[in-house]
Design an enzyme around this catalytic site. Structure first.
Site, PDB file in Angstrom:
ATOM      1  N   HIS A 102     -12.795  12.385   8.625  1.00 54.19           N
ATOM      2  CA  HIS A 102     -11.663  13.110   9.217  1.00 54.19           C
ATOM      3  C   HIS A 102     -11.529  12.786  10.708  1.00 54.19           C
ATOM      4  O   HIS A 102     -10.415  12.577  11.217  1.00 54.19           O
ATOM      5  CB  HIS A 102     -11.883  14.608   9.004  1.00 54.19           C
ATOM      6  CG  HIS A 102     -10.672  15.458   9.197  1.00 54.19           C
ATOM      7  ND1 HIS A 102      -9.416  15.117   8.738  1.00 54.19           N
ATOM      8  CD2 HIS A 102     -10.523  16.673   9.805  1.00 54.19           C
ATOM      9  CE1 HIS A 102      -8.560  16.072   9.037  1.00 54.19           C
ATOM     10  NE2 HIS A 102      -9.198  17.027   9.694  1.00 54.19           N
ATOM     11  N   ASP A 120      -4.867  12.101  11.286  1.00 54.41           N
ATOM     12  CA  ASP A 120      -5.305  12.659  10.009  1.00 54.41           C
ATOM     13  C   ASP A 120      -4.803  14.090   9.827  1.00 54.41           C
ATOM     14  O   ASP A 120      -5.589  15.054   9.802  1.00 54.41           O
ATOM     15  CB  ASP A 120      -6.827  12.617   9.871  1.00 54.41           C
ATOM     16  CG  ASP A 120      -7.248  12.486   8.404  1.00 54.41           C
ATOM     17  OD1 ASP A 120      -6.560  11.766   7.668  1.00 54.41           O
ATOM     18  OD2 ASP A 120      -8.239  13.106   7.993  1.00 54.41           O
ATOM     19  N   SER A 171      -5.344  16.868  12.899  1.00 54.60           N
ATOM     20  CA  SER A 171      -5.507  17.755  11.745  1.00 54.60           C
ATOM     21  C   SER A 171      -4.421  18.842  11.736  1.00 54.60           C
ATOM     22  O   SER A 171      -3.231  18.522  11.633  1.00 54.60           O
ATOM     23  CB  SER A 171      -6.914  18.352  11.753  1.00 54.60           C
ATOM     24  OG  SER A 171      -7.182  19.005  10.531  1.00 54.60           O
TER      25      SER A 171
END
Length: 458
Positions: free
Chosen positions: A255, A185, A161
């Site tokens: 996610h 991601d 992330s």
């Protein structure tokens, strides 16, 4: 064949832990709570070192002094794991799994970058602002490693992330000379539309691979690496909640799936083969099952071994490669890809869907409903449908096919099949299974025993 090797490493490493490192302090990832998130936390970075000599006892690396750990061998490969935004302050649930799985595979340095103080806040913007500061701290420590003889070629950063962009910032400060960056991601909010020096970019390392698993919410849709993997199209992941009634899992499951897919690749239970393609739709329609346009002539695998696919390096200015694949609902996530080739002899064109089921003598079954788009069956023309199965049977004793037009009312149609053929994508040398001259009645399951395909042109 891969599982015994993993099991052997597990036993070996277990034996090494018989004599633990007693008398020395073990450090842990910062554990905060929602109160910390509300009042906010000032940035503080803790570097936690794991090696095969201290699998269960992290050693803290001092950022302000020369290398202070007898466990850190700079000649080895060094992996930095960088987490992302932590709205509740709790440690990521995947930390120990990814650390230990990496060390099962290779004798290396694994450095967990704990910036939970700085990532824990209800205000996402504040955490995003800290990313460049974290990158600057990491560069200072990598500089120390380089002074001790480390090589940028041996530096590998895995960023989750916001951590993916932190990794990109570090790579940018070294002019793209880091060995590799994997973005899991990468965060989309506040980074979409930014220039390459304000986010992860292929120029940040010698090899950049990215897994996109939540492109319609928390992730980043556009390609950010030399090769970008899009499981299940990069949006909704199978097994994740579909409604907000599931609570926090509804927001984070897609996610987080990128991390669990990567961890699964470390365990070597199966290799997830992916297919370079222009779009997920083209992949699902079976238009991208060949990797003959790339060198080497193999399809890339997702995860830890993605860097073994060097097709992007053949060209001087390589284009971005997007690779698509589908997964199962849980670890190890692998599915088996097959082509179902059907030649019909109906005089009139038929349009519809096919459901195929494979069965073994032991009674095990696996099913694939090929319903991405309506297939068009024309007389004496072969239609190749991409079928995906949760299990891959070495020996198939029975096959069932069901044809449907998708219409609830109206006449029932027949699909007259001149030949059906089932062939493996992952193993083209595997025996192909056929059946000749059968009639499928709409919405009726037809079960038959397949036979080896004849070597004739049709």
């Amino acid at each position: 064949m891969l599982l015994p090797r993993y099991f052997f490493l597990f036993l070996s490493l277990s034996c090494w832990q018989v004599a633990p490192d007693t008398g020395k302090e073990c450090y842990k990832f910062t554990d905060l709570n929602i109160h910390n998130s509300i009042v906010g936390t000032g940035l503080k970075v803790q570097l936690l070192l794991y090696t095969r000599d201290n699998l269960d006892c992290a050693k803290e690396l001092n950022q302000e002094k020369p290398i202070n750990s007898s466990y850190l061998y700079v000649s080895r490969k060094t992996v930095f794991i960088v987490h992302g935004y932590r709205p509740t302050g709790s440690p990521p649930i995947w930390l120990q799994d990814i650390v230990q799985s990496l060390l099962f595979l290779q004798d290396m340095n694994v450095i967990l970058v704990d910036w939970n103080r700085g990532a824990t806040t209800v205000i996402y913007h504040n955490a995003a602002k800290n990313t460049k500061k974290v990158a600057e701290i990491l560069k200072m420590y990598i500089d120390k490693m380089l002074n001790e003889g480390a090589s940028l070629d041996n530096i590998y950063m895995i960023g989750v992330s916001l951590g993916a962009h932190i990794s990109g910032f570090v790579g940018h400060m070294y002019n793209g000379q880091l060995g590799r960056i994997t973005g899991l991601d990468p965060a989309g909010p506040l980074f979409k539309g930014k220039s390459p020096d304000e986010r992860l970019d292929p120029s940040d390392a010698q090899f950049v691979d990215v897994i996109h698993s939540d492109t319609d919410a928390l992730g980043y849709r556009e390609a950010l690496g030399h090769i970008d993997f899009y499981p299940n199209g990069g949006n909704d992941q199978p097994g994740c909640p579909q409604t907000i009634l599931s609570g926090s899992q509804y927001f984070k499951c897609d996610h987080q799936r990128s991390v669990f897919l990567y961890v699964s690749s470390l365990k070597e239970t199966c290799n997830i083969t992916t297919y370079p393609c222009d779009s997920y739709r083209d992949y699902r329609n079976g238009n991208c099952a060949s990797c003959e346009d790339f060198l080497p002539l193999t399809c890339p695998v997702m995860g830890y071994y993605a860097d073994e696919w060097k097709g992007h390096l053949v060209l001087k200015n390589p284009p971005v490669t997007k690779a698509f694949f589908d997964t199962g609902t849980k670890e190890p996530f692998c599915i088996a890809h097959y082509f179902l080739d059907i030649i019909t002899w109906n005089k009139s064109t038929r349009r519809g869907y096919i459901t195929i089921k494979l069965m073994t003598k032991d009674g095990n079954t696996t099913e694939s409903k090929i319903n991405h788009e309506t297939a068009t069956f024309e007389q004496y023309s072969q239609v190749s449908l991409l079928a995906r199965f949760d299990q891959d049977f070495e020996k198939v004793s029975r096959i069932s096919l069901k044809f449907s037009t998708g219409s609830v009312i109206g006449p029932k149609y027949k699909l007259r099949v001149l030949r059906m053929r089932l062939r493996s994508l992952a193993d083209p040398e595997r025996l192909q299974l056929c059946r000749y001259d059968l009639v499928l009645l709409e919405n009726i399951e037809t079960i038959f025993k397949p036979i080896p395909c004849q070597n004739i042109q049709m």
